[in-house]
Design an enzyme around this catalytic site. Structure first.
Site, PDB file in Angstrom:
ATOM      1  N   LEU A 138      23.690  -0.571 -23.760  1.00  0.00           N
ATOM      2  CA  LEU A 138      24.861   0.219 -23.416  1.00  0.00           C
ATOM      3  C   LEU A 138      24.855   1.465 -24.295  1.00  0.00           C
ATOM      4  O   LEU A 138      24.434   1.406 -25.455  1.00  0.00           O
ATOM      5  CB  LEU A 138      26.154  -0.578 -23.665  1.00  0.00           C
ATOM      6  CG  LEU A 138      26.380  -1.834 -22.821  1.00  0.00           C
ATOM      7  CD1 LEU A 138      27.643  -2.540 -23.276  1.00  0.00           C
ATOM      8  CD2 LEU A 138      26.462  -1.493 -21.347  1.00  0.00           C
ATOM      9  N   ASP A 139      25.317   2.586 -23.757  1.00  0.00           N
ATOM     10  CA  ASP A 139      25.400   3.795 -24.559  1.00  0.00           C
ATOM     11  C   ASP A 139      26.327   3.573 -25.751  1.00  0.00           C
ATOM     12  O   ASP A 139      27.203   2.701 -25.723  1.00  0.00           O
ATOM     13  CB  ASP A 139      25.923   4.962 -23.719  1.00  0.00           C
ATOM     14  CG  ASP A 139      24.988   5.325 -22.581  1.00  0.00           C
ATOM     15  OD1 ASP A 139      23.785   5.017 -22.689  1.00  0.00           O
ATOM     16  OD2 ASP A 139      25.469   5.905 -21.584  1.00  0.00           O
ATOM     17  N   LYS A 140      26.174   4.389 -26.765  1.00  0.00           N
ATOM     18  CA  LYS A 140      26.945   4.255 -28.001  1.00  0.00           C
ATOM     19  C   LYS A 140      28.437   4.116 -27.746  1.00  0.00           C
ATOM     20  O   LYS A 140      29.103   3.251 -28.318  1.00  0.00           O
ATOM     21  CB  LYS A 140      26.681   5.469 -28.901  1.00  0.00           C
ATOM     22  CG  LYS A 140      27.507   5.487 -30.183  1.00  0.00           C
ATOM     23  CD  LYS A 140      27.222   6.735 -30.983  1.00  0.00           C
ATOM     24  CE  LYS A 140      28.089   6.792 -32.237  1.00  0.00           C
ATOM     25  NZ  LYS A 140      27.839   8.033 -33.027  1.00  0.00           N
TER      26      LYS A 140
END
Length: 325
Positions: A138-140
């Site tokens: 998942l993106d940050k």
């Protein structure tokens, strides 16, 4: 630290006539094809007692196979005592609810302080699994559910299920700019942006990417969406929604700047101005357990910042019934 691998088996007669690498991939499905090919090339495989280092060599069936090797653990990452919100764990997998701001894997600009470092602290043996068992990311600043494999066998099966889109479902909640009238599907390949290194883009030479979406709730100038991924490209939902000219609220990379509607309530104006991340949450994860085959599903509650934003959008729509876009 390394894990010793010792495998012995007889080639089934029905596999006779196939290549060595194909045969081993079917005989030992707990290991990936690329790993098996490496073992063959590294002369870790014997057939009837003789080393065979040609992956394309065909066998007749009935041969005795022996593989003696070890899997070296990565040493460049350190264990760090970082809290993980674990929603499920057994001997083979764990599922976490990732918070905003936590990077999944070390990289440029984020050498540590990541999910991977936290996993090494929580379960030290996971150092023997490539990428500490991480099979998808998942993106940050995207929140929500991720599954992690605790063993090589579990990781191999999860990766295969993910690649084949077989009993591996990921659903997301998002809030986008603009009012969408109906759901649909985006099927556009995604690749690295030609000039912006941190961006992805629709690119005809990119990797296939498919996103399904439906309208969950409409507001005056925004839409709450439920999305399902068929593929898992970097920034996939963000890029596909921007392609539809409905970038996610708060997505600075892909055009999701604040867009308060006319006569917006002070609360909505403030929420849109101060929402500093993409409004995206991995809300549901469903998969077949990589070892037992049991179908399992988890859901993660919508994070507070998205709940507050949604409520502000509802109140604004209610306060301006005659100004619905």
């Amino acid at each position: 630290m390394s894990e010793q691998i010792s495998l012995q088996a007889e080639v089934p007669t029905e596999l006779g006539g196939k290549r060595l690498d194909q045969i081993l991939a079917q005989m030992f499905p707990d290991f990936s094809r690329s790993r098996i090919k490496t073992w063959i090339l590294d002369e870790k495989v014997t057939v009837n007692g003789e080393v065979l280092s040609t992956p394309r060599e065909k066998l007749l069936g009935g041969e005795q196979i022996s593989i003696e090797t070890q899997i070296e653990a990565p040493r460049e990452y350190e264990a760090q005592d970082i809290e993980l919100n674990i929603v499920y764990e057994d001997e083979d997998i764990l599922v976490i609810n990732k918070p905003m701001g936590l990077v999944v894997h070390p990289g440029a600009g984020n050498p540590d302080g990541t999910v991977l470092n936290a996993l090494l602290h929580h379960h030290p043996d996971i150092i023997n699994v490539p990428r500490a068992g991480i099979v998808h990311r998942l993106d940050k600043d995207t929140t929500g559910l991720m599954v992690v494999a605790k063993t090589i066998q579990a990781q191999t099966h999860l990766v295969k299920a993910l690649q084949k889109r077989d009993n591996f479902t990921r659903e997301y909640e998002a809030i986008c700019n603009g009012t969408m009238t109906a759901g649909g599907m985006v099927e556009k390949p995604i690749g690295r942006h030609a000039t912006k290194r941190t961006h992805m883009a629709i690119h005809e030479m990119g990797k296939p990417a498919v996103t399904h979406y439906r309208v969950a709730e409409k507001f005056r100038a925004h839409t709450r969406l439920r999305l399902r991924l068929e593929t898992g490209r970097t920034h996939q939902i963000r890029v596909h929604m921007a392609y539809l000219t409905h970038p996610l609220v708060g997505d600075q990379l892909y055009g999701g700047r604040p867009r308060p509607p006319r006569n917006a309530t002070p609360e909505l104006f403030s929420q849109l101005r101060d929402f500093k991340r993409q409004a995206l949450h991995a809300v549901k994860l469903s998969l077949a357990h990589p070892i037992t085959g049991e179908q399992m599903t988890w859901e993660a509650p919508i994070p507070e910042d998205m709940q507050i934003l949604t409520q502000a959008l509802r109140e604004d729509t209610k306060a301006n019934p005659d100004l619905v876009y």
